[in-house]
Design a protein around this motif. Structure first.
Motif, short mmCIF file in Angstrom:
data_model
loop_
_atom_site.label_atom_id
_atom_site.label_comp_id
_atom_site.label_asym_id
_atom_site.label_seq_id
_atom_site.Cartn_x
_atom_site.Cartn_y
_atom_site.Cartn_z
N TYR A 244 0.82 -1.22 0.00
CA TYR A 244 0.00 0.00 0.00
C TYR A 244 0.86 1.27 0.00
N SER A 245 1.86 1.31 0.86
CA SER A 245 2.70 2.51 0.97
C SER A 245 3.45 2.79 -0.33
N GLU A 246 3.88 1.73 -1.03
CA GLU A 246 4.59 1.92 -2.29
C GLU A 246 3.67 2.52 -3.35
N ASN A 247 2.44 2.05 -3.41
CA ASN A 247 1.47 2.61 -4.37
C ASN A 247 1.14 4.06 -4.03
N LEU A 248 1.02 4.35 -2.75
CA LEU A 248 0.72 5.72 -2.33
C LEU A 248 1.86 6.66 -2.70
N LYS A 249 3.09 6.21 -2.47
CA LYS A 249 4.26 7.00 -2.83
C LYS A 249 4.34 7.19 -4.34
N GLU A 250 3.99 6.17 -5.08
CA GLU A 250 4.00 6.24 -6.55
C GLU A 250 3.01 7.29 -7.05
N ASP A 251 1.83 7.34 -6.44
CA ASP A 251 0.84 8.36 -6.82
C ASP A 251 1.38 9.77 -6.60
N LYS A 252 2.05 9.98 -5.48
CA LYS A 252 2.60 11.30 -5.19
C LYS A 252 3.69 11.68 -6.20
N ILE A 253 4.53 10.71 -6.57
CA ILE A 253 5.58 10.98 -7.55
C ILE A 253 4.96 11.36 -8.90
N ILE A 254 3.91 10.65 -9.30
CA ILE A 254 3.24 10.94 -10.58
C ILE A 254 2.67 12.35 -10.57
N ARG A 255 1.96 12.72 -9.51
CA ARG A 255 1.35 14.05 -9.45
C ARG A 255 2.41 15.16 -9.40
N ASP A 256 3.46 14.96 -8.60
CA ASP A 256 4.51 15.98 -8.52
C ASP A 256 5.22 16.15 -9.85
N CYS A 257 5.48 15.05 -10.53
CA CYS A 257 6.17 15.11 -11.83
C CYS A 257 5.33 15.87 -12.86
N ILE A 258 4.04 15.59 -12.88
CA ILE A 258 3.15 16.27 -13.84
C ILE A 258 3.07 17.76 -13.53
N LYS A 259 2.91 18.11 -12.26
CA LYS A 259 2.81 19.53 -11.89
C LYS A 259 4.09 20.28 -12.20
N ASN A 260 5.24 19.68 -11.91
CA ASN A 260 6.52 20.35 -12.19
C ASN A 260 6.72 20.53 -13.69
N TYR A 261 6.35 19.54 -14.47
CA TYR A 261 6.52 19.63 -15.93
C TYR A 261 5.64 20.75 -16.51
N ILE A 262 4.38 20.80 -16.06
CA ILE A 262 3.47 21.81 -16.60
C ILE A 262 3.88 23.21 -16.16
N GLN A 263 4.36 23.36 -14.94
CA GLN A 263 4.80 24.68 -14.48
C GLN A 263 6.02 25.16 -15.26
N LYS A 264 6.91 24.24 -15.64
CA LYS A 264 8.07 24.63 -16.42
C LYS A 264 7.72 24.89 -17.88
N THR A 265 6.69 24.19 -18.39
CA THR A 265 6.33 24.30 -19.80
C THR A 265 5.47 25.52 -20.07
N ILE A 266 4.54 25.80 -19.17
CA ILE A 266 3.59 26.90 -19.36
C ILE A 266 3.87 27.98 -18.33
N ARG A 267 3.94 29.21 -18.78
CA ARG A 267 4.01 30.34 -17.87
C ARG A 267 2.59 30.72 -17.47
N ILE A 268 2.24 30.38 -16.25
CA ILE A 268 0.87 30.60 -15.81
C ILE A 268 0.69 32.05 -15.39
N SER A 269 -0.17 32.76 -16.10
CA SER A 269 -0.45 34.15 -15.78
C SER A 269 -1.72 34.31 -14.97
N SER A 270 -2.61 33.33 -15.05
CA SER A 270 -3.85 33.35 -14.26
C SER A 270 -4.23 31.93 -13.93
N GLY A 271 -5.17 31.78 -13.00
CA GLY A 271 -5.50 30.46 -12.52
C GLY A 271 -6.14 29.54 -13.55
#
Length: 218
Positions: free
Chosen positions: A29-56
């Motif tokens: 269970y803990s490994e799957n939970l950690k995997e979910d967090k890695i997936i979400r963090d990776c996606i958020k970091n990639y999108i923040q670097k790719t797109i300059r967010i000017s509004s929500g």
């Protein structure tokens, strides 16, 4: 009770469902939970670097993950997903490759899809991201909250509550400020309430933004 329990966890099985859907043995269970967090963090970091967010509106609403034995399906809910793919359609494949490398996805296939949120400001994560952008630009917190509430009301919500905690406006003593418009029945289980907690780093320190949105009654 509305102030002592997570608004989404309180409504699981009635108006809310899990953002991660999978089954695992207790030892895994803990490994799957950690995997979910890695997936979400990776996606958020990639999108923040790719797109300059000017509004929500351009931000991420939520990321849903469904796992099977041989497949991982990820759905990203965004305000304007075309900003991620219109210039370079291969960005999704690049993002998928980056995520696979992070989690060492060898024996499982991964599929990443993007879904547009029709009314972006009905999503608390995007609304909180809008407020965070305003605070980073040193706009008064009251003005930022009132503008966010106005956008949420225009999107068709029945009630909005926004809370900011920390060294607001650079004051020496941390405090909590909140504004509510409309109805936000936190103790009613049938009330469809969406919620998020969003940290924002400013020059004064870290502020915590919480947003409750009352959509409708089921």
């Amino acid at each position: 009770m509305g102030q002592k329990i997570h608004p989404l966890g309180f409504r699981l099985g009635t108006t809310q469902s899990h953002d991660s859907i999978w089954f695992a043995q207790p030892r895994n269970y803990s490994e799957n939970l950690k995997e979910d967090k890695i997936i979400r963090d990776c996606i958020k970091n990639y999108i923040q670097k790719t797109i300059r967010i000017s509004s929500g509106v351009e931000g991420i609403g939520r990321i849903k993950i469904k796992k099977r034995i041989d497949r991982i399906q990820v759905i990203i809910y965004m305000g304007l997903p075309k900003l991620l793919i219109e210039d370079n359609p291969l960005r999704i494949e690049e993002l998928q490759t980056n995520v696979q490398k992070k989690i060492n996805c060898v024996n499982r296939k991964m599929n990443i899809g993007i879904t547009r949120i029709p009314n972006a400001y009905r999503d608390p994560n995007i609304l909180a991201e809008f407020i965070a952008g305003q605070l980073k630009n040193r706009i008064s917190f009251r003005k930022a909250i009132k503008k966010a509430i106005e956008l949420a009301e225009q999107a068709g919500t029945k009630g909005v509550q926004v809370q900011i905690a920390g060294r607001i406006d650079g004051k020496e003593i941390a405090r909590v400020e909140w504004i509510r418009e409309g109805r936000v029945p936190l103790q009613t289980i049938r009330a469809k309430i969406d919620y998020c907690s969003y940290p924002v780093r400013t020059i004064y320190g870290v502020l915590g933004i919480k947003v409750w949105i009352f959509l409708n009654n089921d």
